[in-house]
Design a protein around this motif. Structure first.
Motif: not given
Length: 231
Positions: A113-122
């Motif tokens: 879930i945290e990685t999905i958020a990190l990728n979305l921020l990018q």
């Protein structure tokens, strides 16, 4: 009562209180490095951050029926720095984790879930800005797309798929459930202000929230001796 459970290099302290409640405390040894960063396809992301130290975390693997310990890279401090730049992102991640727990998607790790958020921020410069509801819906859509394609690139190395071990049938089942949740929210959001909460919370939590938000205001007795003081 305290029980110690060993799993690979990690130790879990299971603490049971007098009232029967339990908490688990996980302890994992790590090595901290300040230079010689290992290969990653997105090294440029690392160089612009304040936090430069990284960790090596032990991870048990099985090769030819024999268990071994390998070491994986961990950029916890850097990820924390990226996510902390926008307070709304942390809130969205907590809501997504709560949805996961309510739906019993046990194989969806918090780090996914945290990685999905990190990728979305990018990918999306507007993610985490403005409406919290809109950001939550973006996370839902991104998670659905991730599971449909069965591919979640590691933030620091696009060549590594974090979902490589997940069962394909389970990913399909979760994505189907996510699709129904998304469709239901889009269909009901204009007429039902609690539709998102009804999916995130379990039945008992939802009923408690609904009662709190809809209970009538307390009536004050009509008494001349009443004194109202505002500080």
């Amino acid at each position: 009562m305290i029980r110690v459970i060993k799993s690979g290099p990690a130790f879990t302290y299971e603490i049971e209180f007098m009232n029967g409640k339990k908490i688990n405390v996980d302890l994992v040894p790590v090595l901290e490095f300040s230079k010689d960063i290992p290969y990653m396809s997105n090294l440029s992301k690392f160089k612009v951050l304040k936090k430069q130290n990284w960790f090596a975390v032990p991870k048990p693997i099985t090769i030819n029926e024999q268990r071994h310990i390998c070491w994986r890279t961990c950029f916890y401090e850097q990820e924390k720095e990226i996510l902390s730049k926008n307070g709304q992102i942390k809130q969205i991640i907590r809501l997504m984790k709560k949805l996961r727990d309510t739906e019993n998607w046990n194989n969806i790790a918090s780090y996914y879930i945290e990685t999905i958020a990190l990728n979305l921020l990018q990918e999306d410069s507007l993610f985490g800005k403005g409406s919290c509801t809109l950001s939550f819906m973006k996370m839902l859509h991104s998670m659905y797309s991730t599971l449909i394609h069965q591919y979640l690139p590691y933030y620091w190395n696009d060549d590594f798929n974090l979902l490589y071990k997940l069962n394909l049938t389970e990913m399909r089942n979760i994505s189907n459930r996510l699709r129904k949740i998304i469709e239901n929210i889009h269909r009901s959001i204009e007429n039902d202000p609690y539709i998102i909460a009804s999916h995130i919370l379990n039945k008992e939590e939802y009923n408690e929230l609904y009662f709190e938000l809809n209970k009538p205001p307390l009536e004050t007795e009509n008494n001349e001796n009443n004194i109202c003081m505002i500080l």
